[in-house]
Structures are given as structure tokens and as C-alpha cells.
Design a protein around this motif. Structure first.
Motif, PDB file in Angstrom:
ATOM      1  N   ALA A 194       1.072  -3.821   5.384  1.00  0.00           N
ATOM      2  CA  ALA A 194       2.528  -4.350   5.335  1.00  0.00           C
ATOM      3  C   ALA A 194       3.579  -3.172   5.716  1.00  0.00           C
ATOM      4  CB  ALA A 194       2.831  -4.820   3.651  1.00  0.00           C
ATOM      5  N   ASN A 195       3.101  -2.139   6.002  1.00  0.00           N
ATOM      6  CA  ASN A 195       3.913  -1.031   6.342  1.00  0.00           C
ATOM      7  C   ASN A 195       4.816  -1.507   7.566  1.00  0.00           C
ATOM      8  OD1 ASN A 195       5.229   1.476   6.805  1.00  0.00           O
ATOM      9  ND2 ASN A 195       3.466   2.617   7.671  1.00  0.00           N
ATOM     10  N   ASN A 196       4.341  -1.702   8.738  1.00  0.00           N
ATOM     11  CA  ASN A 196       5.076  -1.994   9.898  1.00  0.00           C
ATOM     12  C   ASN A 196       5.847  -3.351   9.843  1.00  0.00           C
ATOM     13  OD1 ASN A 196       4.733   0.483  11.205  1.00  0.00           O
ATOM     14  ND2 ASN A 196       3.019  -0.405  12.419  1.00  0.00           N
ATOM     15  N   PRO A 197       5.219  -4.346   9.270  1.00  0.00           N
ATOM     16  CA  PRO A 197       5.996  -5.606   9.074  1.00  0.00           C
ATOM     17  C   PRO A 197       7.113  -5.612   8.095  1.00  0.00           C
ATOM     18  CG  PRO A 197       3.702  -6.019   8.918  1.00  0.00           C
ATOM     19  CD  PRO A 197       3.732  -4.524   8.919  1.00  0.00           C
ATOM     20  N   GLU A 198       7.099  -4.655   7.001  1.00  0.00           N
ATOM     21  CA  GLU A 198       8.274  -4.415   6.289  1.00  0.00           C
ATOM     22  C   GLU A 198       9.479  -3.417   6.902  1.00  0.00           C
ATOM     23  OE1 GLU A 198       7.318  -2.484   2.734  1.00  0.00           O
ATOM     24  OE2 GLU A 198       6.249  -4.550   1.851  1.00  0.00           O
ATOM     25  N   ARG A 199       8.965  -2.701   7.765  1.00  0.00           N
ATOM     26  CA  ARG A 199       9.722  -2.082   8.768  1.00  0.00           C
ATOM     27  C   ARG A 199      10.733  -3.061   9.722  1.00  0.00           C
ATOM     28  NH1 ARG A 199       7.241   3.227  11.222  1.00  0.00           N
ATOM     29  NH2 ARG A 199       9.577   3.135  12.204  1.00  0.00           N
ATOM     30  N   GLU A 200       9.962  -3.784  10.241  1.00  0.00           N
ATOM     31  CA  GLU A 200      10.482  -4.790  11.261  1.00  0.00           C
ATOM     32  C   GLU A 200      11.331  -5.753  10.460  1.00  0.00           C
ATOM     33  OE1 GLU A 200       9.107  -8.368  14.195  1.00  0.00           O
ATOM     34  OE2 GLU A 200       7.457  -6.966  13.424  1.00  0.00           O
ATOM     35  N   VAL A 201      11.142  -6.267   9.389  1.00  0.00           N
ATOM     36  CA  VAL A 201      12.106  -7.186   8.507  1.00  0.00           C
ATOM     37  C   VAL A 201      13.384  -6.473   8.245  1.00  0.00           C
ATOM     38  CG1 VAL A 201      12.379  -8.463   6.407  1.00  0.00           C
ATOM     39  CG2 VAL A 201      10.274  -8.731   7.720  1.00  0.00           C
TER      40      VAL A 201
END
Length: 169
Positions: free
Chosen positions: A109-116
């Protein structure tokens, strides 16, 4: 996927676990979705993972402009033993765009959270490295919001450089 009855059973268990967590349930065209209050998103994700939905298939943001609360986050979870799929959704306002991180549950979830965060401005509280991932650090605004201005500076290529304002040889 859980059927409509199975969705309501899962939502009922979640209601018993976290008071006021479940805002709505939707079962449409075979897609099961639970909408939760923003402050209940982390306990709900933990509950679903314990219940067998151990694979985070996707995490993405939405903008429901002009509806309020405007910003949404959806987690798509899979139970690989079933296989079953369930969506967990929450909505937050632009004034308080905050939900808890789930990186401790799913490292992916690290990168998807950063993208959102980068594209919509949703802050994931407790995220270990919440910073822009696609746009430059000094970029102002969130490009995937529906009220973000379309357009920008025209890019100068060699074929059109003479047509650009202020161009000198």
C-alpha cells in the motif's frame, strides 16, 4: 464475491466491532462494497484482513465533485482461498482529507497511498514516507481533482519554437 446476504453479514460483524463504522453497503452486478466512516477505515481493513481478505489488490482515489464529501479512497481486497472480492470505501472532505494508513497491514500500500496523496491530496496518517511520487515536490495542487485547471504551458518543440511568444533567435 460475497453475495448480498454475505455482504450484509460481514457488514453486521463490522458494525458490532466498531460502533458507527458502516455508512452504507452496496451489492450491484456482483460487486460487494462497504462504505465506512473515515475514522473507521483502519479498523475495518484490519477486520477484513483477519476475516480472510488478505490480499490488497488495489487502492485508489476518486473525486466525486461536486458532491460532498468530495474525495474518496477505495481498497479492493481479495480472499484467495475463495476466491472472494470485497471493496471498502470511505469519503473525506477537501477541508479534512485524512484517513489512516494501511501500510502496516499491506506493505504494497506504500506507493498507492503516496499516489493518492499526490494526485488527490488525501493524507494517510501514520504513513512512513508520505511525499509526492509522480509530481515534483514543489508542485502546487492535485492534478486528478476534477476542479484542477486543464491546460498549462505549451511545450516548445523545434517545429514550433518560432511561433512561441517571446522566442528569439
Amino acid at each position: 464475491m460475497p453475495d448480498a446476504t454475505g455482504l450484509e453479514l460481514i457488514a453486521g460483524e463490522l458494525r458490532d466491532l466498531v460502533d458507527g463504522a458502516v455508512v452504507n453497503t452496496t451489492f450491484d452486478r456482483g460487486r460487494a462494497e462497504i462504505e465506512v466512516a473515515p475514522e473507521a477505515s483502519r479498523p475495518a481493513l484490519g477486520f477484513l484482513k483477519q476475516r480472510g481478505f488478505g490480499f490488497l489488490a488495489s487502492l485508489h482515489g476518486l473525486d466525486y465533485y461536486p458532491d460532498e464529501p468530495r474525495l474518496g479512497v477505495i481498497w479492493e481486497l481479495l480472499d484467495m482461498s475463495g476466491p472472494d472480492r470485497i471493496s471498502l470505501k470511505t469519503r473525506v472532505s477537501v477541508e479534512q482529507p485524512s484517513v489512516a494508513t494501511c501500510v502496516d497491514l499491506w506493505a504494497g500500500a506504500n506507493n498507492p497511498e503516496r499516489e493518492v496523496y499526490d494526485m488527490f491530496g488525501v493524507v494517510f496518517e501514520g504513513h512512513p514516507d508520505l511525499r509526492r511520487i509522480l509530481m515534483p515536490e514543489d508542485y502546487e495542487g492535485h492534478p486528478q481533482r476534477r476542479d484542477f485547471p486543464v491546460g498549462g504551458e505549451e511545450i516548445i518543440f523545434t517545429y514550433n519554437e518560432e511561433q512561441m511568444p517571446g522566442w528569439t533567435k
